[in-house]
Each structure stands twice: as structure tokens, then as C-alpha cells.
Design a protein around this motif. Structure first.
Motif, PDB file in Angstrom:
ATOM      1  N   TYR A 264      14.369   6.847  28.523  1.00 19.15           N
ATOM      2  CA  TYR A 264      13.103   6.210  27.690  1.00 19.15           C
ATOM      3  C   TYR A 264      13.520   4.991  27.020  1.00 19.15           C
ATOM      4  O   TYR A 264      14.363   5.128  26.082  1.00 19.15           O
ATOM      5  CB  TYR A 264      12.058   7.500  26.766  1.00 19.15           C
ATOM      6  CG  TYR A 264      11.809   8.288  27.265  1.00 19.15           C
ATOM      7  CD1 TYR A 264      12.693   9.570  27.381  1.00 19.15           C
ATOM      8  CD2 TYR A 264      10.715   8.552  28.613  1.00 19.15           C
ATOM      9  CE1 TYR A 264      12.383  10.833  27.739  1.00 19.15           C
ATOM     10  CE2 TYR A 264      10.214   9.207  29.021  1.00 19.15           C
ATOM     11  CZ  TYR A 264      11.006  10.820  29.056  1.00 19.15           C
ATOM     12  OH  TYR A 264      10.557  12.537  29.619  1.00 19.15           O
ATOM     13  N   CYS A 265      12.432   3.855  27.229  1.00 19.49           N
ATOM     14  CA  CYS A 265      12.461   3.468  25.996  1.00 19.49           C
ATOM     15  C   CYS A 265      11.476   3.133  25.404  1.00 19.49           C
ATOM     16  O   CYS A 265      10.315   3.717  25.620  1.00 19.49           O
ATOM     17  CB  CYS A 265      12.795   1.596  26.525  1.00 19.49           C
ATOM     18  SG  CYS A 265      10.857   1.134  27.394  1.00 19.49           S
ATOM     19  N   ALA A 266      11.787   2.857  23.983  1.00 17.99           N
ATOM     20  CA  ALA A 266      10.546   2.838  22.763  1.00 17.99           C
ATOM     21  C   ALA A 266      10.268   1.988  21.729  1.00 17.99           C
ATOM     22  O   ALA A 266      11.680   1.589  21.643  1.00 17.99           O
ATOM     23  CB  ALA A 266      11.033   4.514  22.069  1.00 17.99           C
ATOM     24  N   ARG A 267       9.164   1.877  21.391  1.00 13.99           N
ATOM     25  CA  ARG A 267       8.971   0.593  20.388  1.00 13.99           C
ATOM     26  C   ARG A 267       9.159   1.025  19.241  1.00 13.99           C
ATOM     27  O   ARG A 267       8.485   2.608  18.414  1.00 13.99           O
ATOM     28  CB  ARG A 267       7.529   0.129  20.473  1.00 13.99           C
ATOM     29  CG  ARG A 267       7.315  -1.293  19.848  1.00 13.99           C
ATOM     30  CD  ARG A 267       5.632  -1.924  19.809  1.00 13.99           C
ATOM     31  NE  ARG A 267       4.961  -1.157  19.476  1.00 13.99           N
ATOM     32  CZ  ARG A 267       3.892  -1.750  19.112  1.00 13.99           C
ATOM     33  NH1 ARG A 267       3.354  -2.298  19.275  1.00 13.99           N
ATOM     34  NH2 ARG A 267       3.564  -0.652  17.537  1.00 13.99           N
ATOM     35  N   CYS A 268       9.659   0.942  18.174  1.00 11.99           N
ATOM     36  CA  CYS A 268      10.110   1.688  16.649  1.00 11.99           C
ATOM     37  C   CYS A 268       9.150   0.845  15.655  1.00 11.99           C
ATOM     38  O   CYS A 268       8.526  -0.651  16.472  1.00 11.99           O
ATOM     39  CB  CYS A 268      11.516   0.483  16.168  1.00 11.99           C
ATOM     40  SG  CYS A 268      12.942   1.237  16.979  1.00 11.99           S
ATOM     41  N   ASP A 269       8.475   1.583  14.973  1.00 14.14           N
ATOM     42  CA  ASP A 269       7.382   1.691  14.550  1.00 14.14           C
ATOM     43  C   ASP A 269       7.785   0.005  13.951  1.00 14.14           C
ATOM     44  O   ASP A 269       9.318  -0.210  13.185  1.00 14.14           O
ATOM     45  CB  ASP A 269       7.426   2.137  13.055  1.00 14.14           C
ATOM     46  CG  ASP A 269       5.989   1.914  12.669  1.00 14.14           C
ATOM     47  OD1 ASP A 269       6.912   1.488  11.385  1.00 14.14           O
ATOM     48  OD2 ASP A 269       4.538   1.953  12.246  1.00 14.14           O
TER      49      ASP A 269
ATOM     50  N   PHE B 207       9.696   6.185  16.265  1.00 14.27           N
ATOM     51  CA  PHE B 207       9.253   5.294  17.485  1.00 14.27           C
ATOM     52  C   PHE B 207       7.849   5.500  18.197  1.00 14.27           C
ATOM     53  O   PHE B 207       7.008   6.377  18.321  1.00 14.27           O
ATOM     54  CB  PHE B 207       9.751   6.287  18.541  1.00 14.27           C
ATOM     55  CG  PHE B 207      11.662   6.088  18.167  1.00 14.27           C
ATOM     56  CD1 PHE B 207      11.910   7.063  18.655  1.00 14.27           C
ATOM     57  CD2 PHE B 207      11.874   4.603  18.064  1.00 14.27           C
ATOM     58  CE1 PHE B 207      12.890   7.147  17.924  1.00 14.27           C
ATOM     59  CE2 PHE B 207      12.870   4.946  17.704  1.00 14.27           C
ATOM     60  CZ  PHE B 207      13.817   6.287  16.854  1.00 14.27           C
ATOM     61  N   ASP B 208       6.872   4.273  17.994  1.00 11.43           N
ATOM     62  CA  ASP B 208       5.433   4.396  18.291  1.00 11.43           C
ATOM     63  C   ASP B 208       5.002   4.629  19.605  1.00 11.43           C
ATOM     64  O   ASP B 208       3.886   5.053  20.262  1.00 11.43           O
ATOM     65  CB  ASP B 208       4.431   4.032  17.653  1.00 11.43           C
ATOM     66  CG  ASP B 208       4.814   2.381  17.150  1.00 11.43           C
ATOM     67  OD1 ASP B 208       4.234   1.430  16.507  1.00 11.43           O
ATOM     68  OD2 ASP B 208       6.097   2.209  18.733  1.00 11.43           O
ATOM     69  N   TYR B 209       5.538   4.362  20.754  1.00 11.01           N
ATOM     70  CA  TYR B 209       5.096   3.789  21.383  1.00 11.01           C
ATOM     71  C   TYR B 209       6.669   3.861  22.570  1.00 11.01           C
ATOM     72  O   TYR B 209       7.695   3.462  22.281  1.00 11.01           O
ATOM     73  CB  TYR B 209       4.535   2.418  22.500  1.00 11.01           C
ATOM     74  CG  TYR B 209       3.355   2.081  21.417  1.00 11.01           C
ATOM     75  CD1 TYR B 209       2.815   1.672  20.880  1.00 11.01           C
ATOM     76  CD2 TYR B 209       1.827   2.585  22.569  1.00 11.01           C
ATOM     77  CE1 TYR B 209       1.733   1.657  19.881  1.00 11.01           C
ATOM     78  CE2 TYR B 209       0.634   2.895  22.393  1.00 11.01           C
ATOM     79  CZ  TYR B 209       0.481   2.174  20.630  1.00 11.01           C
ATOM     80  OH  TYR B 209      -0.597   1.706  20.297  1.00 11.01           O
TER      81      TYR B 209
ATOM     82  N   PRO C 216       7.655  11.268  25.373  1.00  9.55           N
ATOM     83  CA  PRO C 216       7.496  12.628  23.892  1.00  9.55           C
ATOM     84  C   PRO C 216       6.081  11.162  23.111  1.00  9.55           C
ATOM     85  O   PRO C 216       5.941   9.994  23.917  1.00  9.55           O
ATOM     86  CB  PRO C 216       8.390  12.111  22.791  1.00  9.55           C
ATOM     87  CG  PRO C 216       9.479  11.453  23.673  1.00  9.55           C
ATOM     88  CD  PRO C 216       9.125  11.398  25.452  1.00  9.55           C
ATOM     89  N   ARG C 217       5.252  11.504  22.178  1.00 10.94           N
ATOM     90  CA  ARG C 217       4.405  11.142  21.255  1.00 10.94           C
ATOM     91  C   ARG C 217       3.904  10.959  20.361  1.00 10.94           C
ATOM     92  O   ARG C 217       4.673  12.454  19.734  1.00 10.94           O
ATOM     93  CB  ARG C 217       2.884  11.076  21.970  1.00 10.94           C
ATOM     94  CG  ARG C 217       0.933  10.812  21.721  1.00 10.94           C
ATOM     95  CD  ARG C 217      -0.263  11.151  21.824  1.00 10.94           C
ATOM     96  NE  ARG C 217      -0.048  12.805  21.584  1.00 10.94           N
ATOM     97  CZ  ARG C 217      -1.587  12.804  21.775  1.00 10.94           C
ATOM     98  NH1 ARG C 217      -2.980  12.168  21.071  1.00 10.94           N
ATOM     99  NH2 ARG C 217      -1.646  14.134  21.680  1.00 10.94           N
ATOM    100  N   LEU C 218       4.293  10.245  19.468  1.00 12.97           N
ATOM    101  CA  LEU C 218       4.780   9.709  17.430  1.00 12.97           C
ATOM    102  C   LEU C 218       3.155  10.994  16.834  1.00 12.97           C
ATOM    103  O   LEU C 218       2.136   9.909  17.063  1.00 12.97           O
ATOM    104  CB  LEU C 218       4.661   8.784  17.409  1.00 12.97           C
ATOM    105  CG  LEU C 218       4.524   8.870  15.908  1.00 12.97           C
ATOM    106  CD1 LEU C 218       6.304   9.111  15.542  1.00 12.97           C
ATOM    107  CD2 LEU C 218       5.166   7.273  14.997  1.00 12.97           C
ATOM    108  N   LEU C 219       3.808  11.805  16.378  1.00 11.56           N
ATOM    109  CA  LEU C 219       1.781  12.759  15.993  1.00 11.56           C
ATOM    110  C   LEU C 219       1.627  12.443  14.664  1.00 11.56           C
ATOM    111  O   LEU C 219       1.048  11.788  14.450  1.00 11.56           O
ATOM    112  CB  LEU C 219       2.257  13.846  15.906  1.00 11.56           C
ATOM    113  CG  LEU C 219       2.320  14.828  17.450  1.00 11.56           C
ATOM    114  CD1 LEU C 219       2.434  16.081  17.451  1.00 11.56           C
ATOM    115  CD2 LEU C 219       1.205  14.559  18.684  1.00 11.56           C
TER     116      LEU C 219
ATOM    117  N   ALA D  94       0.048   9.361  12.868  1.00 17.86           N
ATOM    118  CA  ALA D  94      -0.073   8.832  13.830  1.00 17.86           C
ATOM    119  C   ALA D  94      -1.963   8.209  14.381  1.00 17.86           C
ATOM    120  O   ALA D  94      -2.283   9.377  14.318  1.00 17.86           O
ATOM    121  CB  ALA D  94       0.895   8.688  14.523  1.00 17.86           C
ATOM    122  N   THR D  95      -1.544   7.549  14.069  1.00 19.63           N
ATOM    123  CA  THR D  95      -2.591   6.303  14.919  1.00 19.63           C
ATOM    124  C   THR D  95      -3.441   6.870  16.346  1.00 19.63           C
ATOM    125  O   THR D  95      -3.323   7.202  16.925  1.00 19.63           O
ATOM    126  CB  THR D  95      -2.925   5.150  15.258  1.00 19.63           C
ATOM    127  OG1 THR D  95      -2.272   4.554  14.471  1.00 19.63           O
ATOM    128  CG2 THR D  95      -4.033   3.951  15.303  1.00 19.63           C
ATOM    129  N   GLY D  96      -4.900   7.818  15.752  1.00 21.53           N
ATOM    130  CA  GLY D  96      -5.068   8.881  16.633  1.00 21.53           C
ATOM    131  C   GLY D  96      -5.198   9.972  17.276  1.00 21.53           C
ATOM    132  O   GLY D  96      -5.792  10.165  17.663  1.00 21.53           O
TER     133      GLY D  96
END
Lengths: 120, 107
Positions: A95-100, A107-109, B44-47, B55-57
């Protein structure tokens, strides 16, 4: 809308190489650090590598240090992971992920991942 | 390397029940701990970030607490879409590490 789209996965023999790409859109790519995280089949998450918003600063897990190289092309909004000397234990979804933006180390996305299989 | 140990490995609960998940660090991570949710076949989703910030939403039924070495993720009343695997992650020091995960399954 933030989108991350990985590509480049596939089947490779032990000792071989592969380059993963992650195309980013929906945000200003050159202002975010980016990360690769992998997940072996049926297993948990493992952080692999992080690159800062410029190309000057990179970090790697010990398990890939010296074999994997993370780079980015901010003109193409694309993140890369060059993987050399691949081993069976590198088999995983990557997975690639964006760091906050502020914290930089969570990782927010996330993208949907690309499967790498190392097998003869 | 900071090792994160999550417990229990599996939590069997019914919709509407309260879920309490634990993450213990091998050394202090201050409040630099995040929680993620992962459903089958999904990313995965940031909680939660920094131990207690949603986190947002993220719905208010999700809450995080703790500092130092002991952290908790609480889901106040389980919805059908909450049955998933949950991971903690520390950002206190390199290498960044994840816990082994807790699966919340339908009883």
C-alpha cells in the motif's frame, strides 16, 4: 478527492526486481511525505519506507534496508518503490499512503494496494 | 524497535455491544499512537491519531484513550459496519511499528 493508485505488482522470482508506482491526485503532492506499508497474506501491517516531501530524507524498515529504494517524482505526482533482491518473505500487498500533513508519521489516506508475489 | 501488543486477538460481540480493544507498547510512546480499521479486501482507514483524536469523518462512537505504554480503543455501541480488524501504530520513534491487530467479529 484524494486518490492513490498503486501499480507494478506481479509475480517475480526470488532474487528478482520490481518497481511499484503510486499515482497521486486530489491534493498537492509535493507538500506531503509519503509512505509504503505492506501486508503479507493473512498477516498484519508492516511499515516499509517513508520519504519526505522533498527527495532528501528517507527511512526504511530493517527488513528492506539496502534492497528497497523509495523515490518520488513531484512533477508527475508519483511515488515509487524499487525492490531488488526480492525474497519469498517480501510477498505481500503493498500500500502507498499519504502521511498526515502536520504529524508526518501516521497515514490519513491509503491506496487499494498492489500484490507482489515472490516465488519460483 | 518498539513492539506493540494488541489484545485480545479476537473479540466476539453482538451489534449494540461495547467493544474495548487494548494496545500495549514495549516502551513509552507518549501519546503518539494511532488506530486504524481494516475491512476484508480494503485498505486500512485512520480512526484515531495521537491516542485520543478522531480523524476526519470518524463517528463519535469511536474513542481512544491512554498514554505512555497503555492505550484503549473503545467502540461505544457496535454497528454492523464496525466488524473488522483494528490495528494500533506508534510514531514515537523509528522504525514505525504496528500492532498485530484485533479482529472484532460478530458473535
Amino acid at each position: 478527492e484524494v486518490q492513490l493508485l498503486e501499480s507494478g505488482g506481479g509475480l517475480v522470482q526470488p532474487g528478482g526486481s520490481l518497481r511499484l508506482s503510486c499515482a497521486a491526485s486530489g491534493f498537492t503532492f509535493n507538500t506531503y511525505a509519503m509512505t509504503w506499508v505492506r501486508q503479507a497474506p493473512g498477516k498484519g501491517l508492516e511499515w516499509v519506507s517513508t520519504i519526505s516531501l522533498s527527495v532528501g530524507s528517507t527511512s526504511y524498515a530493517d527488513s528492506v534496508q539496502g534492497r528497497f529504494t523509495v523515490t518520488r517524482d513531484n512533477s508527475k505526482n508519483t511515488l515509487y518503490l524499487q525492490m531488488n533482491s526480492l525474497r519469498a518473505e517480501d510477498t505481500a500487498v503493498y500500500y502507498c499512503a499519504r502521511c498526515d500533513y502536520t504529524r508526518k508519521t501516521d497515514f490519513d489516506y491509503w491506496g487499494q494496494g498492489t500484490l507482489v508475489t515472490v516465488s519460483s | 524497535e518498539i513492539v506493540l501488543t494488541q489484545s485480545p486477538a479476537t473479540l466476539s460481540l453482538s451489534p449494540g455491544e461495547r467493544a474495548t480493544l487494548s494496545c500495549r507498547a514495549s516502551q513509552s510512546v507518549s501519546s503518539f499512537l494511532a488506530w486504524y480499521q481494516q475491512k476484508p479486501g480494503q485498505a486500512p482507514r485512520l480512526l484515531i491519531y495521537d491516542a485520543s483524536n478522531r480523524a476526519t469523518g470518524i463517528p463519535a462512537r469511536f474513542s481512544g484513550s491512554g498514554s505512555g505504554t497503555d492505550f484503549t480503543l473503545t467502540i461505544s455501541s457496535l454497528e454492523p459496519e464496525d466488524f473488522a480488524v483494528y490495528y494500533c501504530q506508534q510514531r514515537s520513534s523509528w522504525p514505525l511499528t504496528f500492532g498485530g491487530g484485533t479482529k472484532v467479529e460478530i458473535k
